[in-house]
Scaffold this motif. Structure first.
Motif, mmCIF file in Angstrom:
data_model
loop_
_atom_site.group_PDB
_atom_site.id
_atom_site.type_symbol
_atom_site.label_atom_id
_atom_site.label_comp_id
_atom_site.label_asym_id
_atom_site.label_seq_id
_atom_site.Cartn_x
_atom_site.Cartn_y
_atom_site.Cartn_z
ATOM 1 N N UNK A 1 0.834 -1.192 0.000
ATOM 2 C CA UNK A 1 0.000 0.000 0.000
ATOM 3 C C UNK A 1 0.875 1.252 0.000
ATOM 4 N N UNK A 2 0.351 2.337 -0.612
ATOM 5 C CA UNK A 2 1.079 3.597 -0.663
ATOM 6 C C UNK A 2 0.085 4.742 -0.573
ATOM 7 N N UNK A 3 0.575 5.889 -0.127
ATOM 8 C CA UNK A 3 -0.302 7.052 -0.044
ATOM 9 C C UNK A 3 0.503 8.321 -0.297
ATOM 10 N N UNK A 4 -0.231 9.382 -0.593
ATOM 11 C CA UNK A 4 0.363 10.702 -0.750
ATOM 12 C C UNK A 4 -0.383 11.685 0.131
ATOM 13 N N UNK A 5 0.329 12.692 0.584
ATOM 14 C CA UNK A 5 -0.281 13.800 1.317
ATOM 15 C C UNK A 5 0.269 15.090 0.748
ATOM 16 N N UNK A 6 -0.611 15.947 0.268
ATOM 17 C CA UNK A 6 -0.195 17.198 -0.361
ATOM 18 C C UNK A 6 0.075 18.255 0.708
ATOM 19 N N UNK A 7 1.284 18.796 0.724
ATOM 20 C CA UNK A 7 1.628 19.845 1.683
ATOM 21 C C UNK A 7 0.994 21.183 1.326
ATOM 22 N N UNK A 8 0.483 21.283 0.107
ATOM 23 C CA UNK A 8 -0.121 22.538 -0.337
ATOM 24 C C UNK A 8 -1.596 22.637 0.044
ATOM 25 N N UNK A 22 8.309 7.713 -5.783
ATOM 26 C CA UNK A 22 8.205 8.609 -6.942
ATOM 27 C C UNK A 22 7.455 9.872 -6.549
ATOM 28 N N UNK A 23 7.331 10.787 -7.482
ATOM 29 C CA UNK A 23 6.568 12.015 -7.279
ATOM 30 C C UNK A 23 5.403 12.018 -8.243
ATOM 31 N N UNK A 24 4.225 12.442 -7.772
ATOM 32 C CA UNK A 24 3.032 12.401 -8.609
ATOM 33 C C UNK A 24 2.157 13.621 -8.335
ATOM 34 N N UNK A 29 -5.109 19.366 -6.326
ATOM 35 C CA UNK A 29 -4.611 20.673 -6.773
ATOM 36 C C UNK A 29 -3.523 20.580 -7.842
ATOM 37 N N UNK A 30 -3.037 19.384 -8.139
ATOM 38 C CA UNK A 30 -2.022 19.224 -9.169
ATOM 39 C C UNK A 30 -0.598 19.441 -8.714
ATOM 40 N N UNK A 31 -0.395 19.828 -7.440
ATOM 41 C CA UNK A 31 0.945 20.032 -6.914
ATOM 42 C C UNK A 31 1.684 18.695 -6.851
ATOM 43 N N UNK A 32 2.939 18.647 -7.301
ATOM 44 C CA UNK A 32 3.699 17.400 -7.281
ATOM 45 C C UNK A 32 4.122 17.071 -5.852
ATOM 46 N N UNK A 33 3.812 15.841 -5.431
ATOM 47 C CA UNK A 33 4.112 15.419 -4.062
ATOM 48 C C UNK A 33 4.708 14.013 -4.086
ATOM 49 N N UNK A 34 5.564 13.670 -3.096
ATOM 50 C CA UNK A 34 6.143 12.323 -3.045
ATOM 51 C C UNK A 34 5.137 11.287 -2.580
ATOM 52 N N UNK A 35 5.340 10.050 -3.009
ATOM 53 C CA UNK A 35 4.492 8.927 -2.610
ATOM 54 C C UNK A 35 5.249 8.095 -1.577
ATOM 55 N N UNK A 36 4.585 7.776 -0.455
ATOM 56 C CA UNK A 36 5.228 7.065 0.646
ATOM 57 C C UNK A 36 4.629 5.671 0.836
ATOM 58 N N UNK A 37 5.457 4.782 1.349
ATOM 59 C CA UNK A 37 4.947 3.507 1.816
ATOM 60 C C UNK A 37 4.014 3.782 2.994
ATOM 61 N N UNK A 38 2.814 3.203 2.972
ATOM 62 C CA UNK A 38 1.801 3.511 3.981
ATOM 63 C C UNK A 38 2.266 3.172 5.396
ATOM 64 N N UNK A 39 2.866 2.001 5.557
ATOM 65 C CA UNK A 39 3.313 1.591 6.894
ATOM 66 C C UNK A 39 4.363 2.549 7.433
ATOM 67 N N UNK A 40 5.329 2.909 6.586
ATOM 68 C CA UNK A 40 6.381 3.837 7.008
ATOM 69 C C UNK A 40 5.797 5.197 7.377
ATOM 70 N N UNK A 41 4.856 5.680 6.552
ATOM 71 C CA UNK A 41 4.247 6.980 6.794
ATOM 72 C C UNK A 41 3.479 6.991 8.115
ATOM 73 N N UNK A 42 2.684 5.945 8.324
ATOM 74 C CA UNK A 42 1.888 5.869 9.559
ATOM 75 C C UNK A 42 2.795 5.753 10.776
#
Length: 327
Positions: A1-8, A22-24, A29-42
């Protein structure tokens, strides 16, 4: 699993696991943000949550927050870095990948280059810590590899009894762990005879990879002892926007934003100084954090070269001392 969180805009979304590191564009809003492993992020979110929770409890009790030095050690504190696959995971490399992507630099990691479940790391540290004694053995193996000579001998009788015994024991361990194909000691003649190992990984190790392993393990020990949060990699391929390709020997990212790059040279390095100067500037790394670890370099010579060029020169044994000045 992976997730993104937009800082903007604060948008959070679940995405495909193959996008980790990667970045997506943010779906909102279209702002490019990094994608994280869900477990690591949590895990990181929970670490911050519990730290804030403890601080709130202390404030409610009328006491000051716990001193940083007294806080629990980071997650790496209990890891035996001499025997782990922990460093090979995508999650471990995620912060490094994101750091480069923010600079529009594409990277490709080499997980096997940081897998310490084998014996490369142990022998590298033994060689580096005892190079005045063991350097002749390494040199003979390297010479035999370059000349395609299958075997070599060691005149241990020419050495002191203590040094001869130490080298004989070292060669026996090399044989036991398959770094040599054969080894036997002629006690009467005090002569060691060895047959080199032709496996590519062993050839690369004695050709210079051992110093990269040495630098990796010394930095791991340094930052673990100081309870610094970090991620690291070895043999990292980087591709700049103009498609220039380089490989970084050892790269650490300390506390998410401080890079330390170590380039290791067991042979001639002078002709590469300009190349490293340009690479350091393109990466945007401070001169104190871009380190050339050169075998055979004395401390006085290293200091002189460091003052002449916008790079940091160190001997293998001076590596941790240089880091101590930075951290």
């Amino acid at each position: 699993m992976a997730l993104l969180r937009c800082n903007k805009c604060g948008h959070v979304a679940e995405v495909s696991a193959d996008q980790i590191g990667t970045s997506t564009p943010c779906p909102a809003c279209g702002n490019h943000v990094p994608v994280y492993d869900t477990v690591l992020f949590v895990r990181k979110v929970l670490q911050q949550y519990f730290a804030l929770q403890d601080e709130v409890k202390q404030l409610r009790a009328g006491s000051a927050p716990t001193d940083v030095a007294a806080m629990p050690a980071p997650a790496t504190a209990g890891i035996d870095f001499h025997n782990t696959e922990h460093l090979t995971s995508e999650a471990w490399h995620a912060e490094i990948v994101a750091w480069f992507q923010r600079r529009q630099i594409q990277v490709r990691t080499s997980p096997d280059a940081v897998n310490t479940t084998g014996f490369f790391d142990e022998f590298a540290v033994e060689i580096g810590d005892n190079y005045p004694l063991l350097g002749d053995v390494v040199g003979k193996i390297r010479w035999a590899q370059q000349k395609d000579v299958p075997s070599f001998s060691l005149k241990l009788g020419d050495l002191s009894q203590k040094d001869g015994q130490a080298i004989n024991a070292f060669c026996k361990r090399l044989y036991e762990h398959t770094f040599l194909s054969k080894y036997f000691y002629q006690k009467q003649d005090k002569l060691g005879r060895a047959t080199i190992q032709s496996a590519p990984a062993i050839r690369s190790f004695f050709a210079g990879d051992w110093l990269e392993w040495y630098a990796l393990m010394k930095l791991l020990a340094f930052f673990q002892a100081r309870q610094k949060a970090f991620s690291c990699t070895r043999n990292l391929s980087v591709t700049f926007p103009n498609e220039d390709l380089h490989e970084l020997d050892v790269f650490f990212l300390v506390e998410g934003n401080t890079p330390v790059c170590v380039e290791c040279k067991t042979g001639e390095f002078r002709q590469d100084i300009d190349k490293y100067l340009r690479l350091r500037k393109r990466l945007g790394i401070d001169r104190s954090q871009f380190i050339l670890c050169c075998l055979g370099l004395g401390d006085e010579q290293a200091a002189g070269l460091s003052s002449m060029y916008e790079l940091s020169f160190v001997s293998p044994t001076g590596l941790q001392g240089h880091l101590a000045k930075l951290f």
